[in-house]
Design a protein around this motif. Sequence first.
Motif, PDB file in Angstrom:
ATOM      1  N   LEU A 162       0.179  11.786   4.763  1.00 16.65           N
ATOM      2  CA  LEU A 162      -0.389  10.530   4.291  1.00 16.65           C
ATOM      3  C   LEU A 162       0.360   9.389   4.966  1.00 16.65           C
ATOM      4  O   LEU A 162       1.589   9.319   4.878  1.00 16.65           O
ATOM      5  CB  LEU A 162      -0.250  10.408   2.765  1.00 16.65           C
ATOM      6  CG  LEU A 162      -0.955  11.459   1.906  1.00 16.65           C
ATOM      7  CD1 LEU A 162      -0.485  11.360   0.467  1.00 16.65           C
ATOM      8  CD2 LEU A 162      -2.468  11.283   1.979  1.00 16.65           C
ATOM      9  N   ASP A 215       0.641   6.320   4.208  1.00 12.73           N
ATOM     10  CA  ASP A 215       1.252   5.339   3.314  1.00 12.73           C
ATOM     11  C   ASP A 215       2.281   5.948   2.363  1.00 12.73           C
ATOM     12  O   ASP A 215       2.875   5.226   1.559  1.00 12.73           O
ATOM     13  CB  ASP A 215       0.172   4.633   2.485  1.00 12.73           C
ATOM     14  CG  ASP A 215      -0.730   3.757   3.330  1.00 12.73           C
ATOM     15  OD1 ASP A 215      -0.223   3.137   4.286  1.00 12.73           O
ATOM     16  OD2 ASP A 215      -1.944   3.694   3.037  1.00 12.73           O
ATOM     17  N   ARG A 216       2.493   7.235   2.451  1.00 14.21           N
ATOM     18  CA  ARG A 216       3.406   7.895   1.513  1.00 14.21           C
ATOM     19  C   ARG A 216       4.856   7.577   1.873  1.00 14.21           C
ATOM     20  O   ARG A 216       5.281   7.749   3.007  1.00 14.21           O
ATOM     21  CB  ARG A 216       3.187   9.402   1.558  1.00 14.21           C
ATOM     22  CG  ARG A 216       4.051  10.213   0.598  1.00 14.21           C
ATOM     23  CD  ARG A 216       3.783  11.706   0.820  1.00 14.21           C
ATOM     24  NE  ARG A 216       4.506  12.545  -0.111  1.00 14.21           N
ATOM     25  CZ  ARG A 216       5.746  12.965   0.077  1.00 14.21           C
ATOM     26  NH1 ARG A 216       6.408  12.601   1.158  1.00 14.21           N
ATOM     27  NH2 ARG A 216       6.325  13.754  -0.815  1.00 14.21           N
ATOM     28  N   ASN A 267      -7.220   3.065  -5.419  1.00 11.86           N
ATOM     29  CA  ASN A 267      -7.531   3.804  -4.203  1.00 11.86           C
ATOM     30  C   ASN A 267      -6.326   4.437  -3.533  1.00 11.86           C
ATOM     31  O   ASN A 267      -6.488   5.228  -2.590  1.00 11.86           O
ATOM     32  CB  ASN A 267      -8.252   2.875  -3.217  1.00 11.86           C
ATOM     33  CG  ASN A 267      -9.555   2.336  -3.781  1.00 11.86           C
ATOM     34  OD1 ASN A 267     -10.308   3.063  -4.434  1.00 11.86           O
ATOM     35  ND2 ASN A 267      -9.816   1.056  -3.560  1.00 11.86           N
ATOM     36  N   GLN A 268      -5.126   4.097  -3.979  1.00  8.25           N
ATOM     37  CA  GLN A 268      -3.912   4.656  -3.394  1.00  8.25           C
ATOM     38  C   GLN A 268      -3.241   5.669  -4.323  1.00  8.25           C
ATOM     39  O   GLN A 268      -2.082   6.028  -4.116  1.00  8.25           O
ATOM     40  CB  GLN A 268      -2.915   3.535  -3.063  1.00  8.25           C
ATOM     41  CG  GLN A 268      -3.353   2.614  -1.916  1.00  8.25           C
ATOM     42  CD  GLN A 268      -3.386   3.333  -0.584  1.00  8.25           C
ATOM     43  OE1 GLN A 268      -4.421   3.825  -0.151  1.00  8.25           O
ATOM     44  NE2 GLN A 268      -2.247   3.403   0.083  1.00  8.25           N
ATOM     45  N   THR A 269      -3.957   6.121  -5.341  1.00  3.47           N
ATOM     46  CA  THR A 269      -3.405   7.062  -6.317  1.00  3.47           C
ATOM     47  C   THR A 269      -4.030   8.436  -6.128  1.00  3.47           C
ATOM     48  O   THR A 269      -5.250   8.571  -6.090  1.00  3.47           O
ATOM     49  CB  THR A 269      -3.652   6.562  -7.750  1.00  3.47           C
ATOM     50  OG1 THR A 269      -3.072   5.262  -7.891  1.00  3.47           O
ATOM     51  CG2 THR A 269      -3.033   7.502  -8.778  1.00  3.47           C
ATOM     52  N   ASP A 324      -1.898  -0.296  -8.043  1.00  4.95           N
ATOM     53  CA  ASP A 324      -2.763   0.639  -8.764  1.00  4.95           C
ATOM     54  C   ASP A 324      -2.306   0.823 -10.204  1.00  4.95           C
ATOM     55  O   ASP A 324      -3.128   0.933 -11.130  1.00  4.95           O
ATOM     56  CB  ASP A 324      -2.781   1.992  -8.053  1.00  4.95           C
ATOM     57  CG  ASP A 324      -3.803   2.042  -6.921  1.00  4.95           C
ATOM     58  OD1 ASP A 324      -4.395   0.988  -6.590  1.00  4.95           O
ATOM     59  OD2 ASP A 324      -4.008   3.130  -6.352  1.00  4.95           O
ATOM     60  N   SER A 383       1.441   6.877  -6.396  1.00  6.36           N
ATOM     61  CA  SER A 383       0.685   5.656  -6.670  1.00  6.36           C
ATOM     62  C   SER A 383       1.440   4.454  -6.121  1.00  6.36           C
ATOM     63  O   SER A 383       2.516   4.584  -5.527  1.00  6.36           O
ATOM     64  CB  SER A 383       0.436   5.502  -8.178  1.00  6.36           C
ATOM     65  OG  SER A 383      -0.516   4.480  -8.432  1.00  6.36           O
ATOM     66  N   THR A 384       0.867   3.297  -6.332  1.00  7.16           N
ATOM     67  CA  THR A 384       1.461   2.019  -5.957  1.00  7.16           C
ATOM     68  C   THR A 384       1.540   1.138  -7.197  1.00  7.16           C
ATOM     69  O   THR A 384       0.776   1.332  -8.150  1.00  7.16           O
ATOM     70  CB  THR A 384       0.608   1.303  -4.905  1.00  7.16           C
ATOM     71  OG1 THR A 384      -0.641   0.900  -5.516  1.00  7.16           O
ATOM     72  CG2 THR A 384       0.313   2.192  -3.705  1.00  7.16           C
ATOM     73  N   SER A 425       0.817  -1.214   0.000  1.00  2.00           N
ATOM     74  CA  SER A 425       0.000   0.000   0.000  1.00  2.00           C
ATOM     75  C   SER A 425       0.849   1.260   0.000  1.00  2.00           C
ATOM     76  O   SER A 425       0.312   2.371  -0.071  1.00  2.00           O
ATOM     77  CB  SER A 425      -0.918   0.025   1.234  1.00  2.00           C
ATOM     78  OG  SER A 425      -1.853  -1.028   1.186  1.00  2.00           O
ATOM     79  N   THR A 426       2.161   1.106   0.079  1.00  4.34           N
ATOM     80  CA  THR A 426       3.056   2.257   0.127  1.00  4.34           C
ATOM     81  C   THR A 426       2.992   3.036  -1.181  1.00  4.34           C
ATOM     82  O   THR A 426       3.091   2.463  -2.269  1.00  4.34           O
ATOM     83  CB  THR A 426       4.497   1.803   0.406  1.00  4.34           C
ATOM     84  OG1 THR A 426       4.537   1.149   1.682  1.00  4.34           O
ATOM     85  CG2 THR A 426       5.454   2.986   0.415  1.00  4.34           C
ATOM     86  N   GLN A 427       2.842   4.345  -1.058  1.00  4.06           N
ATOM     87  CA  GLN A 427       2.708   5.223  -2.221  1.00  4.06           C
ATOM     88  C   GLN A 427       4.052   5.848  -2.573  1.00  4.06           C
ATOM     89  O   GLN A 427       4.800   6.282  -1.693  1.00  4.06           O
ATOM     90  CB  GLN A 427       1.691   6.331  -1.913  1.00  4.06           C
ATOM     91  CG  GLN A 427       0.298   5.813  -1.622  1.00  4.06           C
ATOM     92  CD  GLN A 427      -0.527   6.811  -0.836  1.00  4.06           C
ATOM     93  OE1 GLN A 427      -0.040   7.414   0.116  1.00  4.06           O
ATOM     94  NE2 GLN A 427      -1.781   6.988  -1.231  1.00  4.06           N
TER      95      GLN A 427
END
Length: 409
Positions: free
Chosen positions: A252, A254-255, A241-243, A289, A285-286, A104-106
């Motif tokens: 954030l 997850d950033r 959903n992570q973009t 995604d 993004s990931t 989930s890391t962006q």
Amino acid sequence: MKISSCLLGLIGLGWLIYCLFQPIFDQFFGWDTLPREVFTQKFEGVEETGFEKEIEASKRLIDSIQAASSAPSISVAAMINGKMVWTYAVGFQNIARQIAADTSTQYRIGSTSKALTSLGLGKMIEVGEIHPDSSIQYYTHAFMDKPNISIRQLASHQSGLRNYDVCLCFPIWEYYRNKQFGSIAESVADFESDELLFAPGDEFAYSSFNFSALSLAMDNVSINGYLDYMTEHVFKTLGMNQTLPDQQNVELKDRSIPYEVYENMYREAAEVNLSNKWAGGGFLSTPSDLVRAGNVLLNSTFLGPETIDLLTSPQRLNNDSINVQNYAMGWRHNYSKRYFDGEQAIEIIHHGGMAMGGQALLVVYPAYDLTLALTLNKGEAEGNFQLFDYITPIGEVFISKLNSHDSIL
């Protein structure tokens, strides 16, 4: 008194020089040794039954890539026939806090943002909100002193707009801008009065400002603007959903922290503001995604086949020759001999990107219904993009499996 005035003048001059050339001066400070723990953190996500050998082989490849590149973290995803078959992450998204990366890391994806914008443009074309051969002047009040520049020419870097340059700003390089632009129109005003490099359609010149201008047209035809359109009609629709746009001063969880790495030393990347280039280089993004975005070209009902063909066909110049990068409209499309020691020319549709402290690569393999994406929270100098070297052996592993006809998908 004179000495004090001279001293203050020197201090002021020194501060001005520092502000102008801040990225250069900052290179000398803030470095630390990468901790060993960076290379021991592993996150195993999706692992589809039937691909055990390929997944294990690809894990080893990612582990070796991280060791060789000293990337603080790497994340990867693979999708086949529209199904996620593998996701994996190694390293830290935040070294100081020792927060491990997961799927989930962006990451900053740089110019891979252009491929995402292309999907939004495709949807607007499909519903009749934008026509590819209408001009930017038709949709906006920008570039009114220029020859007509078509949407197609902007999306394929054939407009004649320049790329990043020096500016009357702090620091003096546009690539390092740290200014918050209040609107896309304001960001476009920074370069719209500059001379074109050539007549629209005559040549090819890659420039993220093409996509800034393109997004202005999209911004004007959309009820709530470009960013809202991308969020509501592209990202949410595709389950991305992570973009989202990389906005300064927005926390954030997850950033990933963007880093610079030199040998075994690291520091946080210079602070930049991406509000002047959301469409061409400003998204987070990931890999999961990104492969959902790439899958649009293969299995999705999001766009029709004619629109996909339009977006992925290398565009021709006014003299009817295809541009030198086989650039389509937000994607590059070519037959690569990187694979299997050049024994096969593999069709790939792709886009990579570099940003301050981030890199990404999205590759679609139409013949195999395969999509791969790879991200790092490590910046690189311009011209040193190595992600094709990283993703190619992983592509070979999965293509070999798919060629064997024993895939269960």
